[in-house]
Design an enzyme around this catalytic site. Structure first.
Site, PDB file in Angstrom:
ATOM      1  N   HIS A 355       0.614   4.716   0.846  1.00 30.87           N
ATOM      2  CA  HIS A 355       0.176   3.530   1.606  1.00 30.87           C
ATOM      3  C   HIS A 355       0.508   2.215   0.922  1.00 30.87           C
ATOM      4  CE1 HIS A 355      -2.361   5.587   4.643  1.00 30.87           C
ATOM      5  NE2 HIS A 355      -2.550   6.468   3.674  1.00 30.87           N
ATOM      6  N   LYS A 533      -8.580  -9.462   7.256  1.00 23.82           N
ATOM      7  CA  LYS A 533      -8.083  -8.360   6.425  1.00 23.82           C
ATOM      8  C   LYS A 533      -8.646  -8.571   5.028  1.00 23.82           C
ATOM      9  CE  LYS A 533      -3.846  -9.716   7.630  1.00 23.82           C
ATOM     10  NZ  LYS A 533      -3.042  -8.589   7.998  1.00 23.82           N
ATOM     11  N   ARG A 534      -8.431  -7.609   4.129  1.00 19.87           N
ATOM     12  CA  ARG A 534      -8.864  -7.833   2.750  1.00 19.87           C
ATOM     13  C   ARG A 534      -8.188  -9.088   2.198  1.00 19.87           C
ATOM     14  NH1 ARG A 534     -12.231  -3.816   0.290  1.00 19.87           N
ATOM     15  NH2 ARG A 534     -11.799  -4.921  -1.625  1.00 19.87           N
ATOM     16  N   LYS A 539      -1.293 -10.829   0.839  1.00 18.05           N
ATOM     17  CA  LYS A 539      -1.564 -11.074   2.266  1.00 18.05           C
ATOM     18  C   LYS A 539      -1.559 -12.569   2.578  1.00 18.05           C
ATOM     19  CE  LYS A 539      -4.311  -6.803   2.612  1.00 18.05           C
ATOM     20  NZ  LYS A 539      -3.727  -5.943   3.646  1.00 18.05           N
ATOM     21  N   THR A 641      -2.415  -2.490  10.370  1.00 20.01           N
ATOM     22  CA  THR A 641      -2.842  -1.863  11.625  1.00 20.01           C
ATOM     23  C   THR A 641      -3.574  -2.908  12.468  1.00 20.01           C
ATOM     24  OG1 THR A 641      -4.722  -1.032  10.373  1.00 20.01           O
ATOM     25  CG2 THR A 641      -2.990   0.551  10.907  1.00 20.01           C
ATOM     26  N   LYS A 645      -3.580  -3.951  16.636  1.00 19.18           N
ATOM     27  CA  LYS A 645      -4.771  -4.174  17.476  1.00 19.18           C
ATOM     28  C   LYS A 645      -4.681  -5.524  18.184  1.00 19.18           C
ATOM     29  CE  LYS A 645      -7.268  -1.477  14.086  1.00 19.18           C
ATOM     30  NZ  LYS A 645      -7.979  -1.555  12.800  1.00 19.18           N
TER      31      LYS A 645
HETATM   32  N1  CJB Z   1      -3.840   0.282   2.095  1.00 15.91           N
HETATM   33  O1  CJB Z   1      -5.990  -0.042   2.753  1.00 15.91           O
HETATM   34  C1  CJB Z   1      -5.195   0.278   1.869  1.00 15.91           C
HETATM   35  N2  CJB Z   1      -5.665   0.648   0.647  1.00 15.91           N
HETATM   36  C2  CJB Z   1      -4.844   1.024  -0.363  1.00 15.91           C
HETATM   37  O2  CJB Z   1      -5.317   1.351  -1.457  1.00 15.91           O
HETATM   38  C3  CJB Z   1      -3.454   1.044  -0.133  1.00 15.91           C
HETATM   39  C4  CJB Z   1      -2.977   0.662   1.118  1.00 15.91           C
HETATM   40  C5  CJB Z   1      -3.366  -0.094   3.454  1.00 15.91           C
HETATM   41  O3  CJB Z   1      -3.198   1.085   4.216  1.00 15.91           O
HETATM   42  C6  CJB Z   1      -2.959   0.814   5.580  1.00 15.91           C
HETATM   43  C7  CJB Z   1      -2.884   2.109   6.316  1.00 15.91           C
HETATM   44  O4  CJB Z   1      -1.690   2.761   6.050  1.00 15.91           O
HETATM   45  C8  CJB Z   1      -1.704  -0.048   5.763  1.00 15.91           C
HETATM   46  O5  CJB Z   1      -1.591  -0.396   7.115  1.00 15.91           O
HETATM   47  C9  CJB Z   1      -1.760  -1.290   4.902  1.00 15.91           C
HETATM   48  O6  CJB Z   1      -0.527  -1.979   4.963  1.00 15.91           O
HETATM   49  C10 CJB Z   1      -2.086  -0.920   3.469  1.00 15.91           C
HETATM   50  O7  CJB Z   1      -2.257  -2.072   2.677  1.00 15.91           O
END
Ligand code: CJB
Length: 794
Positions: A355, A533-534, A539, A641, A645
């Site tokens: 991810h 978002k975080r 970001k 994601t 949305k």
């Molecule tokens: N992502 O939320 C997280 N936590 C992590 O530790 C690494 C990645 C996010 O995952 C999402 C689902 O795949 C992605 O859409 C996003 O870009 C990514 O930052």
């Protein structure tokens, strides 16, 4: 007449709710609180899930279907009541029931605590996947940890983020079934011994993992799967002899230590103790899940070589990557297969989703810690590493490097498929972190672009737009989101355009009223521009707030100018130890204070930052959004994601060519997307330019002026770190992308001035976003990774 006993739920939902209130909760309707009503409703709905749930399990056994196991440290499920009621088609009855009693069904539903068992995108993706697997009839279990405290609650004190523990289990949790009989002993530490040619691990300590099951019902109630979460318990409740000797703390010590494992989501891992606990959590839930998977397999089959044919185990990031060594250990040490056979079978079952490419997020554990906590696993990892080196002597990929175990390469080598989460991200995986492994194992990396469940992110969250769509094209889109394409011609239909704009306007009015309660006076006719978002440097919330400051300065210069009144909305939490991100939060809040009270511009520009962003707040914000900010430094956001949305709910994206933005733009059309910024390749090249930030600032007086205002204390003090960063190293290229971001933002304003043309673009975003359903994503995993078939109850 005698009342039906509570375990035989009445056919009639109203009666069932009243029965649950009386017999399930021991409450009388005249004295029921909102929480009582919510619990009674939840239990009545849960009763209706049980039969399809059992039927799904029976069908899977009868058809000997392949089972999918989704292992994830996080499931950001939010509230479950509405999901279940919507999927069972009960929402109208629920509303009518509460209407009759003069109660507000929405308020009852909103009484449910938001289960925040995740940090952000990764955890929410797991929750969308669970719902889609049930909606498609894919026989699956989600496995995770039943954290007592989910993601912290955020509040602001003088603009600063303050964290408080979250406490979702302080009230009874209506959805789960405790399984006292499903309990596994999970060991840590100890030693390894060779006995009669066999290796045995003798753990030095152990805790018990107890199962709690939550049924997850799919669309139209046809299929239900299980989310099984593990809770840690001590083997020995407390030390009676110490207690009797008056040592009450000492007596409870072991219990406290054991329970710590499932106490909190993501403990701070900046200290050694924190790291140790995190690794314990990972092994705890992974080992318990594997025990459970093998127990179920053993109950049906007696040939271990069938495992890959019957069992698919998906590792959601590297957090459960210890599953590789653990499964090999069980198959080799405990079940007597050869090491090679064990590796082959484990690999046949396991697949891994990556991810992120951010180096700091790729997990590593020191060999010392791993050997101390999991001595046998460390030996297995060493053997895997040696085998890999032997097979590829001219290559340099190591599972163990500079004294650390690298969980990415470990997961890669113990999995038969590795996937990225957007087309761009999967290609970058091949070119960067996994370049060498990709050369050794071509074809192992595949792409599965993320998706979101339309049931929650459209049908529940946006009832107005959902009703409009259903009126226009029928309700088939809910289970087959690509049917939204049928809306395309309606972008030219004046009546539909007007109705669409009306629905958006009403959603904005709802949000304005909600934000009003939070203290931000908001004009529902302003352009609602949202970044949720975080909070993270990549970001680039600081790029957004810098642009907001520059806009405010220009508005102040010319308050009579032809400006588009704008509401900038921010939402998100920063990791407690991430001080730069916390400075960004404080800056946004301080800019909001100054801008919102400025008499010259307050009719033109407002900034809102509602605290404690979570799934439920996202459900309010997204349907009301008109602009979706997706402005990460290209190459850094794996997918996103939220971006999907927003597009699905008719917001227009302003964004970089990053993550799934690339695919969104391709699908919705370049003319319906506001692109700016460098590409991932240009980003890499730009970083090599000496003084890139200064060059950008010198070339753009707006940026220079905005930075100057921050430096001079217009928004208070303590923001030197941000200014210095974007003027100096600026790794995330905020300054270099600013000018183009400003251009795209003004193009957005220009487009907003033509409401009809804007609405047409919004409709086309909706009509062309059907591909981003998580049903499509799960079909992709089933076909390309799991080789699993959908089943249906006869
Ligand atoms: N992502 O939320 C997280 N936590 C992590 O530790 C690494 C990645 C996010 O995952 C999402 C689902 O795949 C992605 O859409 C996003 O870009 C990514 O930052």
């Amino acid at each position: 007449m005698q009342e039906a006993p509570v375990h035989l739920p009445s056919e009639n939902l109203s009666d069932a709710i009243l029965q649950q209130l009386k017999y399930g909760l021991g409450k009388d309707a005249a004295h029921a609180t909102r929480t009582d009503w919510r619990l009674a409703l939840s239990l009545a709905i849960r009763d209706r899930i049980v039969d399809p749930w059992f039927a799904s399990t029976r069908t899977t056994y009868a058809k000997q279907g392949k089972r999918v196991y989704y292992l994830s440290m996080e499931f950001l499920i939010g509230r479950l009541l509405e999901d279940a009621a919507v999927n069972l088609g009960l929402m109208d009855e629920v509303t009518a029931f509460f209407d009759e009693r003069g109660l507000d069904a929405k308020a009852v539903i909103a009484d449910e605590p938001d289960a925040a068992l995740g940090n952000g995108g990764l955890g929410r993706l797991a929750a969308c996947f669970l719902e889609s697997m049930s909606s498609l009839g894919c026989p699956a279990h989600g496995y995770g940890i039943r954290y007592e405290h989910g993601l912290f609650r955020q509040s602001f004190d003088d603009g600063r983020q303050v964290e408080a523990p979250e406490d979702w289990l302080s009230e009874p949790h209506a959805w789960e079934f405790e399984r006292a009989e499903v309990e596994y002993r999970i060991g840590f530490g100890g030693h390894v011994a060779e006995e009669n040619g066999q290796t045995r691990w003798y753990p030095g300590e152990a805790v018990l993992a107890r199962a709690y099951d939550t049924p997850v019902i799919g669309w139209k109630g046809a299929w239900a799967n299980t989310l099984r979460l593990w809770s840690a318990r001590p083997e020995q409740i407390f030390d009676l002899s110490r207690f009797n000797a008056g040592d009450y703390y000492g007596a409870a010590h072991q219990e406290a230590l054991a329970r710590t494992i499932s106490r909190v989501l993501y403990p701070d891992d900046t200290t050694d103790e924190g790291k140790r606990l995190r690794l314990k959590q990972e092994y705890f839930f992974t080992a318990a899940s594997l025990h459970d998977i093998l127990r179920r397999f053993d109950s049906e089959y007696d040939d271990l070589s069938l495992l890959p044919e019957k069992v698919a185990i998906q590792l959601n990031d590297t957090h459960p990557a210890i599953a590789g060594p653990e499964l090999i250990r069980i198959l080799h040490d405990e079940r007597g297969l050869s090491f090679e056979q064990a590796v082959e079978i484990a690999r046949g079952c396991l697949a891994y989703t990556n991810h992120t490419l951010l180096p700091e997020a790729l997990e590593r554990w020191s060999v010392g810690l791993m050997a101390h906590l999991l001595p046998r696993h460390m030996q297995i990892i060493e053997r895997m590493d040696a085998l890999h080196a032997e097979a590829h002597p001219d290559r340099h990929v190591r599972l163990i490097d500079h004294g650390d175990v690298h969980m990415g390469p470990l997961a890669f080598t113990t999995a038969h498929r590795v996937n990225g989460v957007s087309a761009l991200h999967s290609e970058l995986m091949k070119d960067t972190v996994f370049a060498e492994l990709n050369r050794l194992h071509p074809g192992r990396i595949v792409n599965q672009t993320n998706g979101v469940t339309p049931r929650r992110w459209m049908l529940s969250a946006n009832p107005r737009l959902s009703a409009l769509i259903t009126e226009a094209i029928g309700d088939g889109w809910v289970g087959d989101l690509e049917q939204l394409q049928q809306l395309e011609p309606l972008a030219e239909d004046a009546g539909f355009v007007e109705a669409f704009a009306k629905a958006k306007r009403a959603n904005k009015a709802d949000l304005a009223a909600y934000l009003g309660k939070e203290g931000t006076g908001v004009d529902p006719d302003a352009m609602f521009d949202v970044q949720i978002k975080r909070i993270h440097e990549y970001k680039r919330q600081h790029l957004n707030i810098l642009q907001t400051i520059a806009l405010w300065q220009e508005m102040k210069d010319d308050p009579k100018g032809d400006w588009v009144p704008t509401l900038k909305i921010f939402g998100g939490k920063a990791a407690p130890g991430y001080f730069f991100a916390k400075d960004i939060i404080r800056l946004i809040n301080k800019v909001a204070e100054v801008v919102n009270r400025d008499p010259d511009t307050r009719h033109l520009l407002r900034v809102a930052y509602p605290a404690n962003y979570n799934v439920s707040l996202a459900e309010r914000l997204i349907p009301a959004a008109e602009v979706s900010q997706q402005i990460s430094t290209a190459g850094k956001e794996a997918s996103g994601t939220g971006n999907m949305k927003f597009a699905l709910n008719g917001a227009l994206t302003i964004g970089t060519l990053d993550g799934a933005n690339v695919e969104i733009r391709e699908l919705v059309g370049a003319e319906n997307f506001f692109l700016f910024g460098m590409t991932a390749e240009e980003v890499v090249a730009r970083r090599q330019v000496e003084g890139h930030a200064w060059q950008a600032i010198s070339a753009d007086p707006r940026l220079a002026r905005a930075l100057e205002a921050i430096r001079h204390g217009t928004f208070g003090h303590g923001f030197g770190g941000i200014v210095d960063n974007v003027s100096g190293p600026d790794y995330f290229l905020v300054s270099s992308d600013f000018t183009d971001y400003w251009r795209a933002s003004r193009e957005l304003d220009a487009a907003y001035r033509d409401p009809k043309a804007w609405t047409r673009k919004a409709i086309l975003n909706v009509a062309r976003s059907g591909w981003f359903s998580s049903d499509r994503t799960i079909r992709g995993y089933m076909a390309d990774i799991w080789d699993a078939k959908a089943l249906s109850v006869d």
